[in-house]
Design an enzyme around this catalytic site. Structure first.
Site, PDB file in Angstrom:
ATOM      1  CB  SER A   1      -0.908   0.017   1.228  1.00 17.50           C
ATOM      2  OG  SER A   1      -1.712  -1.140   1.249  1.00 17.50           O
TER       3      SER A   1
HETATM    4  N1  SAM Z   1      -0.628  -4.853   4.150  1.00 18.29           N
HETATM    5  C1  SAM Z   1       0.129  -5.166   2.978  1.00 18.29           C
HETATM    6  C2  SAM Z   1       1.520  -4.620   3.012  1.00 18.29           C
HETATM    7  O1  SAM Z   1       1.885  -3.958   3.990  1.00 18.29           O
HETATM    8  O2  SAM Z   1       2.264  -4.897   2.056  1.00 18.29           O
HETATM    9  C3  SAM Z   1      -0.560  -4.762   1.686  1.00 18.29           C
HETATM   10  C4  SAM Z   1      -1.723  -5.586   1.435  1.00 18.29           C
HETATM   11  S1  SAM Z   1      -2.298  -5.737  -0.221  1.00 18.29           S
HETATM   12  C5  SAM Z   1      -2.925  -4.140  -0.528  1.00 18.29           C
HETATM   13  C6  SAM Z   1      -3.713  -6.741   0.172  1.00 18.29           C
HETATM   14  C7  SAM Z   1      -3.374  -8.164   0.532  1.00 18.29           C
HETATM   15  O3  SAM Z   1      -4.559  -8.801   1.001  1.00 18.29           O
HETATM   16  C8  SAM Z   1      -2.895  -8.979  -0.650  1.00 18.29           C
HETATM   17  O4  SAM Z   1      -1.629  -9.519  -0.367  1.00 18.29           O
HETATM   18  C9  SAM Z   1      -3.946 -10.074  -0.788  1.00 18.29           C
HETATM   19  O5  SAM Z   1      -3.434 -11.303  -1.227  1.00 18.29           O
HETATM   20  C10 SAM Z   1      -4.484 -10.151   0.617  1.00 18.29           C
HETATM   21  N2  SAM Z   1      -5.819 -10.742   0.764  1.00 18.29           N
HETATM   22  C11 SAM Z   1      -6.916 -10.562  -0.010  1.00 18.29           C
HETATM   23  N3  SAM Z   1      -7.957 -11.261   0.485  1.00 18.29           N
HETATM   24  C12 SAM Z   1      -7.496 -11.892   1.609  1.00 18.29           C
HETATM   25  C13 SAM Z   1      -8.093 -12.758   2.567  1.00 18.29           C
HETATM   26  N4  SAM Z   1      -9.377 -13.139   2.512  1.00 18.29           N
HETATM   27  N5  SAM Z   1      -7.322 -13.198   3.588  1.00 18.29           N
HETATM   28  C14 SAM Z   1      -6.014 -12.842   3.685  1.00 18.29           C
HETATM   29  N6  SAM Z   1      -5.402 -12.029   2.803  1.00 18.29           N
HETATM   30  C15 SAM Z   1      -6.138 -11.559   1.783  1.00 18.29           C
END
Ligand code: SAM
Length: 218
Positions: free
Chosen positions: A67
């Site tokens: 992000s």
């Molecule tokens: N917080 C992260 C960072 O600091 O790099 C960025 C997160 S990225 C915007 C969103 C993440 O949510 C992705 O890696 C995606 O695979 C994960 N994601 C989506 N749905 C999910 C779920 N149901 N459970 C766990 N992770 C999930």
């Protein structure tokens, strides 16, 4: 910056980033200190290291993103973390947000649905010396084993607020979650007061989707 960077160059770039997010309205000293301290360049692929301290989201593996630093700071500020509090993050991604929370003294639990991303994030936690609990799974249903939490932060865009996450909040606990359609979401802060859930709405953001039982179906 050219292709190789000294620690000093990264330090200067990080200081500039902190000045930018402060100008955009982030005031929490703990959040600003975390952004000033966590080496974001460790969380991105080599090809993006020159952009690691730009205030922008960047691609990571599995077609996901780390992000934008302002977004990380904004959500973390909304969460109002106190030292020693238990925080669940949904969407580990690169692991950067989890390290920001851990730097602020939170006891962090984080869930990622992509095994490959979690393995990379775990190696960064180890390199940087953070003790963070993590698992591969569907975070839209939370992590009931360690509930209740003082804070839950969802770093992917949800169609609605998952009821499992509300149930896993402590009395007085806060949930920060972007909710909307798959193109834009509104940031929602929910504070639990007994059996009441008090909501406030904040600015619009754009996240990758929360995919899971209480998220998007694909
Ligand atoms: N917080 C992260 C960072 O600091 O790099 C960025 C997160 S990225 C915007 C969103 C993440 O949510 C992705 O890696 C995606 O695979 C994960 N994601 C989506 N749905 C999910 C779920 N149901 N459970 C766990 N992770 C999930």
């Amino acid at each position: 910056m050219n292709s190789t960077f000294s620690d000093r160059q990264y330090d200067l770039a990080r200081e500039e980033l902190v000045a930018i997010i402060r100008k955009k309205g982030i005031t929490d000293p703990g959040v600003l200190d975390a952004i000033a301290s966590i080496p974001r360049h460790v969380f991105v692929q080599d090809v993006f290291k020159s952009k690691a301290y730009d205030d922008s989201a960047l691609p990571i593996a599995c077609q996901q993103t780390i992000s934008q630093p302002y977004t990380v700071a904004f959500m973390t500020q909304l969460l109002q973390i106190q030292h020693g509090e238990k925080v669940l993050e949904i969407g580990t991604g690169s692991g950067y947000q989890a390290c920001v929370l851990a730097h602020m003294g939170a006891r962090v639990f984080t869930i990622e649905r992509h095994h490959e991303l979690l393995e990379l994030a775990r190696s960064r936690f180890e390199t940087l010396g953070f003790n963070i609990a993590s698992k591969v799974g569907d975070g839209s249903i939370g992590w009931s084993q360690f509930a209740p939490y003082d804070g839950i932060i969802v770093t992917a865009g949800a169609p609605d607020v998952p009821s499992s996450l509300l149930r896993q909040l402590k009395d007085g606990g806060r949930l920060v979650i972007p909710v909307g359609d798959q193109s834009t979401q509104e940031m929602i802060l929910i504070r639990r007061q007994g059996e009441e859930f008090v909501r406030s709405r904040h600015a619009g953001f754009k996240f990758v989707p929360l995919v899971g039982k209480e998220g998007w179906q694909s």
